[in-house]
Design an enzyme around this catalytic site. Sequence first.
Site, PDB file in Angstrom:
ATOM      1  CB  CYS A 145      -0.939   0.000   1.204  1.00 28.01           C
ATOM      2  SG  CYS A 145      -1.967  -1.473   1.278  1.00 28.01           S
TER       3      CYS A 145
ATOM      4  CG  HIS B 234      -6.379   1.933   0.667  1.00 26.21           C
ATOM      5  ND1 HIS B 234      -5.230   2.479   0.133  1.00 26.21           N
ATOM      6  CD2 HIS B 234      -5.956   0.940   1.512  1.00 26.21           C
ATOM      7  CE1 HIS B 234      -4.167   1.857   0.622  1.00 26.21           C
ATOM      8  NE2 HIS B 234      -4.579   0.915   1.449  1.00 26.21           N
TER       9      HIS B 234
HETATM   10  N1  COA Z   1     -16.746   1.532   4.643  1.00 24.51           N
HETATM   11  C1  COA Z   1     -18.052   1.829   4.479  1.00 24.51           C
HETATM   12  N2  COA Z   1     -18.894   1.160   3.683  1.00 24.51           N
HETATM   13  C2  COA Z   1     -18.379   0.129   3.004  1.00 24.51           C
HETATM   14  C3  COA Z   1     -17.045  -0.263   3.121  1.00 24.51           C
HETATM   15  C4  COA Z   1     -16.218   0.491   3.975  1.00 24.51           C
HETATM   16  N3  COA Z   1     -14.928   0.165   4.130  1.00 24.51           N
HETATM   17  N4  COA Z   1     -16.820  -1.335   2.324  1.00 24.51           N
HETATM   18  C5  COA Z   1     -17.998  -1.614   1.728  1.00 24.51           C
HETATM   19  N5  COA Z   1     -18.923  -0.724   2.131  1.00 24.51           N
HETATM   20  C6  COA Z   1     -20.353  -0.720   1.777  1.00 24.51           C
HETATM   21  C7  COA Z   1     -20.568  -0.804   0.299  1.00 24.51           C
HETATM   22  O1  COA Z   1     -20.653   0.474  -0.282  1.00 24.51           O
HETATM   23  C8  COA Z   1     -21.890  -1.538   0.244  1.00 24.51           C
HETATM   24  O2  COA Z   1     -22.933  -0.616   0.503  1.00 24.51           O
HETATM   25  P1  COA Z   1     -24.339  -0.722  -0.273  1.00 24.51           P
HETATM   26  O3  COA Z   1     -24.896  -2.093   0.113  1.00 24.51           O
HETATM   27  O4  COA Z   1     -25.112   0.429   0.261  1.00 24.51           O
HETATM   28  O5  COA Z   1     -24.004  -0.625  -1.711  1.00 24.51           O
HETATM   29  C9  COA Z   1     -21.837  -2.481   1.411  1.00 24.51           C
HETATM   30  O6  COA Z   1     -20.919  -1.899   2.350  1.00 24.51           O
HETATM   31  C10 COA Z   1     -21.349  -3.872   1.070  1.00 24.51           C
HETATM   32  O7  COA Z   1     -20.201  -3.736   0.266  1.00 24.51           O
HETATM   33  P2  COA Z   1     -19.273  -4.950  -0.111  1.00 24.51           P
HETATM   34  O8  COA Z   1     -18.323  -4.516  -1.183  1.00 24.51           O
HETATM   35  O9  COA Z   1     -20.121  -6.173  -0.351  1.00 24.51           O
HETATM   36  O10 COA Z   1     -18.456  -5.136   1.241  1.00 24.51           O
HETATM   37  P3  COA Z   1     -17.638  -6.379   1.644  1.00 24.51           P
HETATM   38  O11 COA Z   1     -18.271  -6.979   2.854  1.00 24.51           O
HETATM   39  O12 COA Z   1     -17.403  -7.262   0.463  1.00 24.51           O
HETATM   40  O13 COA Z   1     -16.213  -5.751   2.055  1.00 24.51           O
HETATM   41  C11 COA Z   1     -14.649  -5.153   3.726  1.00 24.51           C
HETATM   42  C12 COA Z   1     -16.083  -5.005   3.210  1.00 24.51           C
HETATM   43  C13 COA Z   1     -14.486  -4.311   4.966  1.00 24.51           C
HETATM   44  C14 COA Z   1     -14.333  -6.614   4.044  1.00 24.51           C
HETATM   45  C15 COA Z   1     -13.678  -4.684   2.615  1.00 24.51           C
HETATM   46  O14 COA Z   1     -13.994  -3.346   2.275  1.00 24.51           O
HETATM   47  C16 COA Z   1     -12.223  -4.749   3.065  1.00 24.51           C
HETATM   48  O15 COA Z   1     -11.608  -5.814   3.032  1.00 24.51           O
HETATM   49  N6  COA Z   1     -11.630  -3.612   3.445  1.00 24.51           N
HETATM   50  C17 COA Z   1     -10.221  -3.576   3.894  1.00 24.51           C
HETATM   51  C18 COA Z   1      -9.308  -3.368   2.709  1.00 24.51           C
HETATM   52  C19 COA Z   1      -7.885  -3.543   3.115  1.00 24.51           C
HETATM   53  O16 COA Z   1      -7.517  -4.403   3.881  1.00 24.51           O
HETATM   54  N7  COA Z   1      -7.000  -2.718   2.529  1.00 24.51           N
HETATM   55  C20 COA Z   1      -5.587  -2.778   2.812  1.00 24.51           C
HETATM   56  C21 COA Z   1      -5.306  -2.172   4.120  1.00 24.51           C
HETATM   57  S1  COA Z   1      -3.688  -2.403   4.677  1.00 24.51           S
END
Ligand code: COA
Length: 388
Positions: free
Chosen positions: A88, A337
Amino acid sequence: MRDVAVIGVGCTTFGEKWGASFRDLFVEAGALALDDAGLAGEQIDALYVGNMSAGRFIGQEHIGALIADYAGLAASHHIPSTRVEAACASGGLAFRQAVIDVMSGMEDIVVAAGVEKMTDVGTGTSVDTLTGAADREWEGFAGATFPGLYAMMATDYINRYGLTREQLAQVAVKNHYNGARNPIAQFQQEITVETVMKSSLVADPLRLFDCSPITDGAAAVVVAPLERAREFTDCPVRVLASAQASDTIALHDRRDISTLDATVEAGRRALGQARLQHRDIDIVEVHDCFTIAELCAIEDLGFCAKGEAGRVTEEGITAIGGRLPVNTSGGLKACGHPVGATGIKQIYEIVQQIRGEAGKRQVDTKIGMAHNVGGTGATVVVHILGAY
Ligand code: COA
C-alpha cells in the site's frame, strides 16, 4: 543535489469503476497531471508507476511497459518506465523514486503515478491478495488478514491506553465529513458515531466503517527541478523532504504492535531533512487503512503523545478547522484506497491544499506532510511539501 518541485497533479474519481479499465484509469490521471503542468507527453523524461498487485487483481504484469505503451510514449520515445511495488506504500515510493531522479540530476521532468483496479475480483480474492503484503508463511498461513492484523493492534492499544470505542469511531466520522467535501471521494456521505457502532463487525473490535474500502482509481503528479518549475506553473510546490523506513514484515516480530517504528523513524528523518518542527506542519495526510491506524500514525509521527490521539480526535484538533487537520481528503477511509494509487493521491491532496484549490475542505496550508504505509508498517514513506 537539486531542489525538486511538483509542477502538475491529476487524479481520477475513486470508487467501483466498471466503465474504466486499468489502462483507462492510468491514462486519465496522467493526462490530467500533464494538462495541469501544461506539458506534452514527449516532454517527459521518465515514468514511475506505483502498483501493488495488478497480477492478481487484473491478471496483468509488466506494468511499467504497459503504462508507457498506453501513454503513447513507448514506441515513439522509448521512455524509461518502472513499476514500483511496496504494497500500500507503492504510490509514496514511486513519488520518492521520481524525486530522487530529479534531485540527482539524472532526469528533469518525471511523472510519478499510482494505479490499482481492485473491484474486478470478489472481496475474498481482494482480501487474500492484500494478505500477500503481510508475512504469507506465518501470518497468512495462520489465517490472518489485514482487518485481523489491525484488529490485534486496536485490541492491544485499547487495553494499554484506554481508548474508547466511540473515540475510535470519531476517526471515521471525521474522515467521512471530509470525504463529503471531496469530489473524487468514494464515499461522499457524512456518518455519525452510531453509524460506525451499528455497522457489521469485520474483525473485533473493527467494524465495517472502521475499514478502508476496496477501490479502483489512479493518480499522477509531475516533478521537475525547482529552478525550472516556473517554466510550467505559477504555483510550484516544493518537496522539502522525502524519507523512507522499514520494519519487520510480521506484526508478531515487532517490539510493540501498536507503535509503528518505521513511521517514527521516517517521520523523524523527514522533519530533520526539512529542518522543521511539528508546529510548522499545517496539515497531514496519514495512512488510515483502518481507524486505529490513523490514531497510531498521529502519535508515531510525534504530533501527540502515545495514548493521546483518541482524545485529540474527540476534541476536534484533527478536524478541518482544528489545530492540525488530518486527512482533509477523507483519507483512505472515505476517499477510498486503491492501494497502489493512495500515496500519490496524498501528494495530490497536499498540493491542492497548498495551492488553495481544495474547495469546501480548504484549510490555510503552507506546509503539508504525507504518510504512506505498506502492510502493517514494514515500509513507511513520509514526504513534506511546502509553498514556494
Ligand atoms: N466503509 C463503508 N462502507 C463500506 C465499506 C467500507 N470500508 N466497504 C464496503 N462498504 C459498503 C458498500 O458500499 C456496500 O454498501 P451498499 O450495500 O449500500 O451498496 C456495502 O458496504 C457492502 O459492500 P461490499 O463490497 O459487499 O463489502 P464487503 O463486505 O465485500 O467488504 C470489507 C467489506 C471491509 C471486508 C472490505 O472493504 C475490506 O476488506 N476492506 C479492507 C481493505 C484492506 O484491507 N486494505 C488494505 C489495508 S492495509
